[in-house]
Enzyme design. Structure first.
Site, PDB file in Angstrom:
ATOM      1  N   SER A  90       0.813  -1.228   0.000  1.00 30.45           N
ATOM      2  CA  SER A  90       0.000   0.000   0.000  1.00 30.45           C
ATOM      3  C   SER A  90       0.834   1.261   0.000  1.00 30.45           C
ATOM      4  CB  SER A  90      -0.932   0.021   1.208  1.00 30.45           C
ATOM      5  OG  SER A  90      -2.121  -0.602   0.885  1.00 30.45           O
ATOM      6  N   THR A 192      -0.806   2.331   4.663  1.00 30.62           N
ATOM      7  CA  THR A 192      -0.308   3.701   4.578  1.00 30.62           C
ATOM      8  C   THR A 192       0.631   3.971   5.732  1.00 30.62           C
ATOM      9  OG1 THR A 192      -2.215   4.620   3.499  1.00 30.62           O
ATOM     10  CG2 THR A 192      -1.001   6.120   4.898  1.00 30.62           C
ATOM     11  N   THR A 210       1.445   6.878   0.562  1.00 34.57           N
ATOM     12  CA  THR A 210       0.578   5.725   0.302  1.00 34.57           C
ATOM     13  C   THR A 210       0.330   5.531  -1.185  1.00 34.57           C
ATOM     14  OG1 THR A 210      -1.553   4.740   0.915  1.00 34.57           O
ATOM     15  CG2 THR A 210      -1.586   7.062   0.402  1.00 34.57           C
ATOM     16  N   ARG A 220      -8.645   8.677  -8.331  1.00 28.85           N
ATOM     17  CA  ARG A 220      -9.067   8.836  -6.924  1.00 28.85           C
ATOM     18  C   ARG A 220      -7.890   9.294  -6.051  1.00 28.85           C
ATOM     19  NH1 ARG A 220      -7.441   6.485  -1.743  1.00 28.85           N
ATOM     20  NH2 ARG A 220      -9.267   6.396  -0.414  1.00 28.85           N
ATOM     21  N   THR A 243      -4.875   6.617   9.109  1.00 32.11           N
ATOM     22  CA  THR A 243      -4.771   5.500   8.195  1.00 32.11           C
ATOM     23  C   THR A 243      -6.176   4.934   8.038  1.00 32.11           C
ATOM     24  OG1 THR A 243      -3.674   3.369   7.784  1.00 32.11           O
ATOM     25  CG2 THR A 243      -4.238   3.857  10.058  1.00 32.11           C
ATOM     26  N   GLY A 244      -6.410   4.206   6.970  1.00 27.29           N
ATOM     27  CA  GLY A 244      -7.739   3.644   6.774  1.00 27.29           C
ATOM     28  C   GLY A 244      -8.436   4.250   5.566  1.00 27.29           C
TER      29      GLY A 244
END
Ligand code: SD4
Length: 338
Positions: A90, A192, A210, A220, A243-244
């Site tokens: 990632s 990330t 990331t 995106r 993060t997420g």
């Protein structure tokens, strides 16, 4: 997780571990035999970074800080390690591509004077954190995106390369067979790296890098390059990073809000937890809820730090003088099963 161990973890998070500013008492006696006590503040550097790959990143950043390099250079050097690691799916080289098979990268960096640099939707450059740093240092802007970010990188002497590894391409092709677009942020795709640093002068800085959500739509951009969402700091207060699922973090201006809650006197733990609760409340009936994971790390000026996530499994790497480099599990609101 049993309630008791959750509370124990939560308490640990609240305490935060490791103060940066500790008071040292000095006793001095002058030539007339008069003794005086003075207190001086001792600044203890600290680095916290999301996930396991935070460990090698912290290691490098710490080394660079000890060598006397600037904090921004140290952050860049640390974050280049997961960026260059093909096993980290990632971040940077080896990161999972978007739905069209293109690896597109987001990164940002911020210093104690609120100078920021950021790149989004950057392709073909292995170290987006280095380009973000150069945006900060060599342009009048905060963010460069897409083709413009690439042009800038090339003008700064960076070279274009293929970042899609055979392994990442294989996984993408497997996903293509099902060909069902669904941004995936789960236990397999959560890498990330966000890093927060307190340097030897007690100043705060941070960075994020990331490849974003796997199989995302082409174009995106997530939270990670957005100052206030993926990263925010105010040198008078503290710093936070996320993060997420970036969409959820952007919708709530996540990292900026964590810092604002610390400004109001909340501990890093309470601030992270309140924003995760807010994200949960705003998303509980949302289509993103099923796969939603968000986590924050935060540090205040006293060096108290914490992490907190919506779902289980989030951890972060902490490096300080006393204990060295280690992982800490973040407390969380709920498990994945729920
Ligand atoms: C994004 N926040 O692009 C990033 C992805 C991530 O852990 O953090 N994964 O939405």
């Amino acid at each position: 997780m049993k309630r008791r161990s959750f509370i124990e973890k939560a308490t640990l998070g609240t305490i935060g571990i490791g103060a940066v500013l500790s008071c040292k008492k000095n006793t001095e006696t002058n030539e007339n035999g008069i003794t005086s006590n003075t207190s001086t503040s001792e600044i203890k550097p600290l680095i916290i970074s999301t996930w396991n790959h935070g460990l090698p990143a912290n290691e490098e950043t710490w080394k660079q800080l000890k060598q006397g390099n600037t904090t921004l250079d140290a952050i860049e050097a640390g974050m280049k390690i997961p960026e260059a690691d093909p096993k980290v799916r990632s971040v940077g080289y080896g990161g999972y591509p978007d739905k069209e098979g293109k690896v597109t990268l987001d990164a940002c960096i911020m210093d104690h004077e609120s100078n920021c640099g950021s790149v989004s939707f950057l392709q073909g450059i292995k170290h987006p954190i280095s380009i973000a740093k150069r945006v900060l240092q060599n342009t009048p802007h905060v963010m460069l995106s897409g083709q413009g970010a690439l042009q800038f990188a090339l003008s700064q002497g960076f070279t274009e390369e293929n970042l899609l590894t055979q392994e990442a391409e294989k996984d993408w092709k497997k996903w293509l067979r099902k060909s069902k677009y669904q941004p995936v942020i789960n236990m397999e795709n959560h890498d990330t790296i966000s890093m927060l640093v307190i340097d030897k002068d007690g100043n705060l800085s941070g960075g994020c890098t990331t490849s974003g959500a796997a199989w995302k739509m082409h174009g995106r951009v997530g939270d990670s390059p957005i100052i206030g969402a993926g990263l925010f700091l105010d040198n008078e207060v503290g710093a936070a990073a996320a993060t997420g699922l970036g969409e959820a973090v952007i919708r709530t201006a996540g990292s900026a809000m964590v810092v604002e809650l610390m400004r109001q006197g909340k501990s890093p733990y309470d601030a992270c937890r309140e924003i995760v609760e807010r994200i949960y409340n705003k998303h509980k009936n949302h289509r993103d809820m099923k796969h939603l994971q968000v986590g924050f790390i935060a540090v205040n000026k006293k060096g108290e730090h914490a992490g907190y996530s919506l779902r289980s499994g989030f951890n972060y790497a902490v490096y300080d003088e006393e204990i060295g480099n280690r992982m800490e599990d973040a407390p969380f609101k709920m498990s994945w099963k729920k």
